[in-house]
Structure formats: C-alpha cells, structure tokens
Scaffold this motif. Structure first.
Motif, PDB file in Angstrom:
ATOM      1  N   LEU A 606      64.381  26.367   9.370  1.00  0.00           N
ATOM      2  CA  LEU A 606      65.208  25.197   9.077  1.00  0.00           C
ATOM      3  C   LEU A 606      66.529  25.254   9.840  1.00  0.00           C
ATOM      4  O   LEU A 606      67.056  26.336  10.116  1.00  0.00           O
ATOM      5  N   GLU A 610      72.488  22.223   6.101  1.00  0.00           N
ATOM      6  CA  GLU A 610      71.597  21.654   5.095  1.00  0.00           C
ATOM      7  C   GLU A 610      71.424  20.149   5.263  1.00  0.00           C
ATOM      8  O   GLU A 610      70.382  19.594   4.895  1.00  0.00           O
ATOM      9  N   TRP A 613      68.241  19.302   7.010  1.00  0.00           N
ATOM     10  CA  TRP A 613      66.989  19.856   6.503  1.00  0.00           C
ATOM     11  C   TRP A 613      65.905  18.814   6.270  1.00  0.00           C
ATOM     12  O   TRP A 613      64.720  19.095   6.428  1.00  0.00           O
TER      13      TRP A 613
END
Length: 767
Positions: A606, A610, A613
């Motif tokens: 990943l 975030e 993601w």
C-alpha cells in the motif's frame, strides 16, 4: 566537487556469506568469534566498494547481524524485561530475534512498503533508556583504521519510537521521546569525540500522514540534538515529505535527503526556503528497483539544482541499497539484452559517479557513459519482448463480475461443509514442509542437468508421499503436498510464466538469515500451460483427505518481484491475476476442492499515505477476486497473510471474500485476532498458534492457551488451527514435535467444546 554517498548498503555478502555464517553459528558448528570475523570481512568489503565508487564517506551502522531496529533497541536499553538482563552480547540479538526455550521472539513486521522485515521493539513504561553504543563506536573506529571517513547512520528517535510497540497497556511511547533524545544527544557527543564529521539520521515516518502530536514532537526532540556535533543529515525516503516542509525546514539540522525517485516534485517545496548552510541530498537513483537509471532524465533534474546549490548538492540512491542485490557482475548467464537494462547496488553507485562527473565537468566529460545508458534505455523501450498484444486484449476484456464469486459466503459455506465433512477446529498447515538437504540437493542436481526429468520427478514424488504420510500419521484434517519442488513461493511460479526473467546470485535480505532472489518482471505476463495441476493431482491420489492446491496470489507475485517501471503497477497486477485465475480453474477441473491463494504481501504494497489507500486496496481486492472468482460454490478458497499490520485494512481483506484466511498471531498472543473479532470478520479464519520463525518448539499448553483466546473472539464454527506460516525453513524433528502438539491441542479444545457444538454459529463460544 559533488559529493556522492549511500544511505545504506547490502550486508549479506556477494555469496550470502552472512546467511551461512549465521546459520552455522546457530547450529553450533562455529562460534560467535567466527561469526564476528565474517561480519568484519563483509564490512571491510562494503566500505572498499564504496570507496572504489568514489564515495568520500562510507556508511557505518548499516551492517547488522540481524536487524538495525533490534540493534537500536539494544543500544538504548529498550529490551523487554521478560528476557532478563541480556547485556550487549551478540547472542542477545539471537535471543530477542529467535526466541528462547521460555520466551517467544519479538514480533516481526514489514519495513514500510518493502519486503524487508524488522523486529518490533517492545518498550515498557518503567524501563529506562540507557545508552550503550559500543558496537557502533567500534564500527566507526574500524572504518577509520582502514582509512575511511565514516558517516554513521541512525534510525531517528521519533521513527524508532513510532515503529516500536508499547509493552505496557495504556502507555504512549511518545511520552518517552525527550528521554530517548537525551540518549541520542549523548551518542552524537561520543561520535563527535571520534572525529565524525557527518551523521545520517533516518526519519522515514515523515513520509507518512503523521498524527499532529508526533509531528509536533520533532522540534523539541531535535532541539536536544542541536548542541552536539557532528553535522546532521536528516534522511527521508519512500515518498514525499513536502506536507511537512514547514516543520522540517525549522529543524536544527545541516542537511536533508529527499527521495526524488518516488516523489520528484517534492524538491520544489524545499528548494526556495532551504537554509543557506544546508546540503540537499538528492535521491536520484532508484534504491528499490533494479532497472538502469535514465541518466539523461536524471541530469535534467539535477542540473538546475546544481546551478543553484553547487557543492551543497549531494547525490545518493533514493533509499538504502539494502533492497537491491549487491552486484550485476556475477550474472554471467543472464540474457545479454536484459542484463544491459539492469543496475544493482554496485552499478547504482557507478551511475551516481557518472552523474557527479557530468555536473562537475559537463556532459561531454561522460559522453561515452551517457551514450551507453541511453542505448540501454532505448533498447528496453522498443524491445518487442516487453509487450504481448494478446495479453493486453485479455486485460481490456475483464468484466466486473469476473472478480467475485457467484454466491456469497453464507451460501457457499454449507455446500463446502457438505463436501468436506471436516470436524470442529479443522487442522492444516500453511503449505511448505522442511526443505531437507536431500530435497535441495535433488533440485540443484536437476537444475545443473545432472539429473534427468524422470529421475527428478520421481524424487519429488517420494518427498510428496513422505509429507502426506507424515500428515496422516499426525492426524491432520486438510493436507498439503509440502512444496518439495518449490525453491521460493514467487520464483517457482514466475519461472513458469512468460514475462519474467531470473538471476543466479541477485539475493536480497528479507530478515535475519533469510534471503530471497526476486524475479524480474520485464514484459507482459501470461501463463503458457498449467503449473501445479499434475503435482496436486498426484498428492490427492495418496489420501482420502482433502489436499490443498497451493498458489501464490497476484499481489504477492507483484510485490515480491522487481517490477517493470514502464507500465502502471495496476496493469501488471491484472495480468498476474488472469494468469493465476487460469491455474485455479485448471486445479478445480482436476478435482482439487480446496485451493489456497497466498497473499502475505496484501498489506505491504500500500502507499505510505493512507489517503491513497482506497484505490490501491480496490486494485488488490479486484486482483484476488479475478484469481479466485471463477470457481463453484463447493470449491473452498483459502488465503494466507503474515507479518504485516492488517488491522487498518480489514474491510478490504473481508472484501477479498476468501472462504478461509490464515494469519500470523502467535508472537502477538493473538492480538491481531482481536481486531478480526471486533471487526466481526464474516468468513472462516485460522489464527496461527505456532511461530515457525523461531526454533522454539511450543508446547501443547502454549497452543491450547492461544486457542482459548481464539475461541473467545471468533465463533468456533469458523475457526481453523494452523501454524503462523510455512515450514520450509525448519527441520523435521522440531516440525513434527510442534505439529503433533498442535494437533493434540486442537483435539483437547474440541473435547472441551463438545457441549457447545450446537451453539449458534454467530456467537463466540467461551473456553
């Protein structure tokens, strides 16, 4: 003159000397003194390689006998009390890394989005930090004695804390930052006392979307370090840190390293405001991949920086070269055209030297080197070997329904229970069994063509029959064939797919003594014929119990290879998924009812941020769905994941819709399983009860304790019993002893829960 340097260098040796020295020491065939002598030889060789490449400062502190995070934990006294007083002896490293008869090893997880595993320090609230830098200081003196100018590399104090784990519930590690910073300040003072001019302080967490309190901690922590020489180069890598430019530019440091391969645009956030005394280290050569640098493109980036900064511009790989093989010189059998497209660690330093000479003396001074690089890049770009129109057409024809099962799990599960008639808490293993010297010798003789195809096949079948017989004797419910024919879970399949190439000696460290030789994805990927069907059919013929077909999933195939950089990774992922899908359907047609598609790398690839993601997870879920989605309800799809932080991606893991997932949980005492329970993971799950990465043999009581924890979290009707991972690296005596204890623990738990068999499947059953 332009300075070139490296953030770190491969430490295993050209012939994997460190691996073999470690394992000989662990087996008791040599002593610690012999191991330390091997380490000294490797450090000497690495420093000489760096000096030969034109580096004026060699990197010190990047060598480790197991893992740098563990070395830092020992250097600052951050070792768990459960191990007792370990001191700074080398055997203490192995106690923490591999466990002891009475204590499991430290937890292990992936280093950001790489395939390198680090040991997670356990820091207790009442354990004071105490500096003992004797190992690092000795390495500095060692380099100086050899005539080198050392540049020690440290994992920064905040990255060290952030990547550690609190061993005291409710205790936040950030509260220890000031105390740890004092130890770092003392360390810097000791380095200054040895005449060290520059120290590299790695803070890779700056590439993350950090919580505000952690970001705010940088200013006070680095203020502790400001009064102590030597000069400080703050190193960041793996992604852009431009979002934190305001914080970074105010730090009392003397230089900044930026990854200009992963995030070339980020330099613009720093350049206009770069303090007048800072150096800028440009990570311009890819430290994560093996393709030759486009030197013309690199110069186009560097020349404006050089015009502005002059000698304050340093050149480096984007990150530590730990992640690539050591040297291309040993690859004498590699296809000549493909070899010209590659650059390993030694060659990357040579590329930096060419770029530095071009900046200092003009492009004409390196015209010949630029021409060679240009020709190689053009050859790769226009080679007909890299693009297969039929593969591109199959990818374009993918339909959304191809990436999901025909029926939901709630409908599939009864059909699978009826087909397989498994008991409560079915027992299985993850796939591989010990790769004995006889198996390795067999495979090596066949590879050298000293053994014919039929003789090799006969030897493999003997190993499979032995593995099946051992599992029958142990009482397993779902069997595996043991993977005697497989050298590596990615390389084995890559060798049977078009679009991949292979090296002989391009080893990369994964953890400790474990090394992998990632294949190279240089072209479009497709499956010319079945890869595992005959082996699976033979194994199933030996037993009435189900034998799993064993495959490696598309995400892991991608993540654990050196991937082409001329095509989006998502496109390559779809090609891999279609290849695995074809194999799944052929296994099903051959009567294999349980098929495991391993995806241990599902989480590690990943993006670091975030916020990025969602798209990456969607691509990974689609790829798994494409691989598994074509089978009937009665066919049971398993997947396996290990040694990564899965808590934050559980919705995506559930969306994969595997009938059974097996995960690593033993080192963390089932802590990861708690997250699956809180999430109410809807399908079946096998939490590992046996840490296969440690030589410690767990007792039946140990595993029964873990099963009790599992039964309190997950409905018993959806629980499986298995080890954490494959058993390839273990020996048969310890493996059989541990597996026998595991089966006994499962039987004991079944007996204990017999009165609850009729409990609703949606409710956890207390042990």
């Amino acid at each position: 003159m332009t300075t070139i340097h490296t953030l770190g260098y491969p430490r295993i040796g050209a012939q994997r000397e460190l691996k073999f020295a470690l394992e000989a020491c662990w087996r008791g065939e040599t002593d610690v003194a012999a191991l330390e002598a091997c380490g000294a030889r490797l450090r000497t060789a690495n420093w000489q390689r760096q000096q030969n490449a034109g580096l004026t400062r060699v990197t010190v502190g990047d060598f480790s006998f197991y893992d740098p995070m563990l070395d830092h934990a020992r250097m600052f006294g951050a070792t768990p009390a459960r191990f007792g007083e370990l001191g700074n002896r080398l055997d203490a490293v192995f106690a923490l890394a591999r466990g002891t008869p009475s204590q499991p090893a430290l937890d292990m997880t992936k280093w950001f989005d790489t395939n390198y595993h680090y040991l997670v320090p356990e820091i207790e609230a009442d354990t004071p930090f105490r500096l003992d830098a004797s190992v690092l200081l000795a390495a500095v003196r060692e380099a100086q004695a050899l005539g080198h100018a050392p540049k020690p590399v440290l994992i920064g104090p905040l990255s060290f804390l952030y990547l550690s784990r609190s061993a005291t519930p409710g205790h936040g590690l950030l509260a220890r930052a000031a105390e740890l910073a004092e130890c770092y300040a003392s360390l810097l003072a000791e380095l200054a006392g040895l005449g060290v001019e520059w120290v590299q302080i790695d803070e890779p967490i700056l590439a993350l979307e950090l919580p505000a309190d952690w970001l705010a901690a940088f200013a006070p922590v680095y203020a502790h370090l400001a009064a102590q020489g030597p000069k400080r180069l703050l190193a960041t890598y793996f992604d852009s840190v431009s979002a934190h430019a305001d914080v970074i530019l105010k730090l009392p440091i003397d230089g900044l390293h930026l990854d200009l391969v992963r995030a070339p645009a980020q330099v613009q956030a720093f350049l206009p405001r770069l303090p007048a005394h800072w150096v800028l280290s440009a990570g311009i050569v890819d430290g994560r991949n093996v393709w030759r640098c486009d030197l013309d493109a690199a110069l186009a980036v560097l020349q404006p920086l050089h015009a502005r900064l002059g000698d304050r511009l340093w050149l480096a790989p984007s990150c530590s070269l730990l992640h690539v093989p050591l040297t291309l010189q040993q690859e004498t059998r590699l296809d000549v055209e493909l070899r010209n497209w590659l650059a390993f660690a030694d060659e990357k330093l040579a590329e930096l030297a060419v770029l530095a000479r071009a900046l200092d003396h003009g492009a004409d001074a390196v015209a010949a080197e630029l021409a060679v690089a240009r020709a190689a890049c053009q050859s790769r770009q226009h080679s007909p070997r890299v693009q297969v129109n039929a593969v591109r057409e199959r990818v374009a024809a993918i339909r959304p329904e191809m990436a999901r099962r025909a029926s939901p799990y709630a409908r599939r599960a009864p059909a699978q229970r009826k087909r397989f008639q498994l008991p409560l808490l079915p027992t299985t293993t993850i796939g591989s069994f010990p790769q004995t010297p006889a198996i390795r010798a067999l495979r090596a003789a066949w590879k050298r063509r000293e053994l014919g195809e039929l003789a090799y096949l006969g030897g493999v079948r003997e190993a499979i029959a032995d593995a099946i017989a051992r599992q029958e004797a142990l009482g397993f419910d779902v069997l595996v064939h043991g993977e005697a024919e497989r050298n590596d879970m990615v390389e084995f399949f890559a060798d049977k797919l078009c679009g991949f190439a292979f090296t002989e000696h391009a080893w990369v460290q994964s953890y400790g003594s474990r090394c992998v030789k990632p294949p190279l994805i240089f072209g479009d990927v497709w499956r010319p014929e079945a890869m595992t069907v005959d082996t699976a059919r033979y194994a199933q013929s030996l037993t009435a119990k189900p034998v799993k077909g064993m495959l490696t999933g598309p995400v892991t195939m991608l993540q654990w290879s050196f991937v082409r950089d001329d095509l989006p990774r998502e496109a390559v992922l779809k090609q891999l998924a279609l290849a695995i899908r074809a194999e799944v359907l052929d296994l099903e047609a051959a009567g294999i009812g349980i098929i495991q598609i391993d995806e241990p790398a599902f989480r590690e690839g990943l993006p670091l941020k975030e916020s990025a993601w969602r798209a990456a997870l969607a691509a990974a879920v689609q790829a798994f769905g494409l691989a598994a989605g074509g089978v009937a309800d009665e066919t049971q799809i398993h997947t396996h994941m290990c040694y990564s932080e899965f808590n934050t991606v559980l919705p995506a893991i559930a969306a994969m819709d595997a009938d059974v997932i097996t995960i690593e949980t033993s080192r963390s005492n089932m802590a990861l399983l708690d997250a699956f329970g809180e999430f109410e993971y809807p399908n079946e799950i096998g939490p590992g009860v046996y840490d296969i990465h440690s030589p410690r043999i767990p007792s039946e009581a140990d595993m029964l304790h873990l099963l009790e924890r599992a039964c309190s979290v997950v409905p018993v009707g959806r629980l499986w019993v298995n080890p954490d991972c494959g058993l390839k690296t273990r020996g048969w005596p310890e493996t059989e002893a541990a597996l026998a204890a595991m089966v006994r623990a499962a039987h004991a738990m079944r007996a204990r829960l017999a009165e609850h068999i009729s409990a609703p499947a949606s409710e956890p059953v207390s042990a």
